[in-house]
Design an enzyme around this catalytic site. Structure first.
Site, PDB file in Angstrom:
ATOM      1  N   THR A 122      12.222  20.421  -2.441  1.00  0.00           N
ATOM      2  CA  THR A 122      13.286  21.389  -2.158  1.00  0.00           C
ATOM      3  C   THR A 122      14.508  20.737  -1.540  1.00  0.00           C
ATOM      4  O   THR A 122      15.642  21.116  -1.844  1.00  0.00           O
ATOM      5  CB  THR A 122      12.750  22.488  -1.211  1.00  0.00           C
ATOM      6  OG1 THR A 122      11.694  23.184  -1.866  1.00  0.00           O
ATOM      7  CG2 THR A 122      13.845  23.468  -0.822  1.00  0.00           C
ATOM      8  N   SER A 137       6.948  19.152  -5.609  1.00  0.00           N
ATOM      9  CA  SER A 137       5.734  18.559  -5.033  1.00  0.00           C
ATOM     10  C   SER A 137       4.458  19.218  -5.564  1.00  0.00           C
ATOM     11  O   SER A 137       3.370  18.682  -5.355  1.00  0.00           O
ATOM     12  CB  SER A 137       5.769  18.621  -3.497  1.00  0.00           C
ATOM     13  OG  SER A 137       5.572  19.935  -3.027  1.00  0.00           O
ATOM     14  N   THR A 151       7.656  20.404   0.336  1.00  0.00           N
ATOM     15  CA  THR A 151       6.793  20.862   1.433  1.00  0.00           C
ATOM     16  C   THR A 151       5.406  21.303   0.978  1.00  0.00           C
ATOM     17  O   THR A 151       4.457  21.261   1.749  1.00  0.00           O
ATOM     18  CB  THR A 151       7.452  22.037   2.187  1.00  0.00           C
ATOM     19  OG1 THR A 151       7.703  23.109   1.272  1.00  0.00           O
ATOM     20  CG2 THR A 151       8.761  21.603   2.831  1.00  0.00           C
ATOM     21  N   ASP A 152       5.270  21.741  -0.278  1.00  0.00           N
ATOM     22  CA  ASP A 152       4.020  22.387  -0.682  1.00  0.00           C
ATOM     23  C   ASP A 152       2.813  21.459  -0.612  1.00  0.00           C
ATOM     24  O   ASP A 152       1.709  21.893  -0.280  1.00  0.00           O
ATOM     25  CB  ASP A 152       4.154  22.963  -2.093  1.00  0.00           C
ATOM     26  CG  ASP A 152       5.060  24.183  -2.132  1.00  0.00           C
ATOM     27  OD1 ASP A 152       5.346  24.736  -1.054  1.00  0.00           O
ATOM     28  OD2 ASP A 152       5.481  24.576  -3.230  1.00  0.00           O
TER      29      ASP A 152
END
Length: 335
Positions: free
Chosen positions: A14, A56, A87-88
């Site tokens: 992101t 990700s 972030t995932d």
């Protein structure tokens, strides 16, 4: 005074996204990403390495090995490393790098953001700058996550919010430090490691996570044990296996020295960990199987440590057990 040299390794996520008709897509180059921090050159000597540019969700163990290899190839040239990541799956990557790069006297920091860095309102610039502040601190070393002002050990991070800026928590362990402006406040003080940094170059992906649900059918177990060498059971509460599944596990596991099949027990509950043996449903597992127990480890750490461990080809269960319970980057406190 010489400014420290920091290598920024970009992977997409992101933080590097822009809006497209198909949704957010990570397209910013590493140079474009750092251009959003105009004062960066006053803090350090930044270099960039674009490793990939992916969401990700598409992150894989092959990417983790590429990251570890990039750090190994550049380890002597830089004072610290900052990996920009979606972030995932960031917690999985942080845990994996904790096992692939051990005994590092230099900081290896993962960060990202909930909003793209090109947005007018974003957490990306703060997270990136906080990562620099952490990387420049002489006490910082090893694999860490810097996000929302917190510094978290690489094996203890978990994403627990999908939108909020404070998206990551340190599970079953205090966060290491907090970034306050240009200052890093340490809460967990650890000495610099002795001896050289150690790099691993292999992961075995034959690891399966089985989340128990009420009434799960046992006829799925033969296929799982045929395809995978390690089955991690996310059980209910403190830990156990339903009676209806016990026979299937017995057939699938066999004797470790003969089959090299591994059972790891953990819990679906995020905090406080497992304790197989409190209840009868857990004691029957203890009575029948040789298994490993995750106790207070995060599921991200259990999965990645299992991949790292399987790649070492342990001949005997005792050897496997000793390596699994050896603490690496605060991942477990089982004795």
């Amino acid at each position: 005074m010489r400014l420290k040299k920091i290598l920024f390794i970009t992977t997409g996520g992101t933080i590097a996204c822009v809006r497209t008709p198909q949704g957010l897509r990570p397209v910013l180059s590493s140079g474009e990403l750092l251009a959003h921090l105009p004062g960066l050159a006053e803090l350090c000597q930044p270099d960039t390495l674009a490793l990939c540019s992916i969401d990700s969700t598409d992150m894989s163990p092959a990417h983790w090995l590429d990251m570890a290899r990039a750090i190994e190839e550049n380890y002597d040239r830089y004072d610290g490393f900052i990996l920009c990541h979606g972030t995932d799956t960031l917690a999985y990557t942080a845990a994996a790098l904790s096992y692939l790069v051990q005994n590092a006297a230099k900081p290896i920091i993962l960060t990202g953001s909930q909003q793209p860095i090109s947005n007018e309102i974003t957490d990306a610039k703060k997270n990136l700058r906080d990562s620099v502040i952490c990387a420049l601190d002489p006490r910082s070393h090893g694999v860490m996550v810097v996000f929302g002002g917190l510094v978290i050990a690489g094996t203890r991070a978990k994403k627990n919010k999908t939108i909020s800026y404070d998206a990551f928590a340190s599970v079953n362990f205090p966060h290491l430090a907090q970034v306050q402006g240009d200052r890093l406040v340490h809460y967990i003080q650890t000495p610099l490691p002795e001896g050289p940094v150690q790099f691993s170059h292999a992961l075995d992906q034959r690891v399966f996570l089985l989340k128990l649900t009420p009434g799960m059918r046992p006829d799925l177990l033969p296929a799982i044990f045929q395809l995978y060498d390690c089955v991690i059971v996310e059980s209910f509460g403190a830990g156990g296996i339903p009676e209806s599944l016990m026979e299937g596990f017995a057939r699938g596991l066999g004797r470790y020295e003969d089959t090299h099949k591994v059972l790891i027990m953990t819990t679906q509950v995020t905090y406080e960990g497992s304790d197989v043996g409190i209840y009868e449903v857990g004691r029957r597992v203890k009575d029948q199987f040789a298994f490993l127990e995750a106790h207070d480890m995060t599921i991200e750490a259990v999965i990645t440590k299992s991949m790292w461990l399987l790649a070492q080809k342990c001949d005997h269960f005792q050897e496997l057990q000793e390596k699994f319970y050896r603490q690496i980057n605060f991942d477990t406190f089982y004795h």
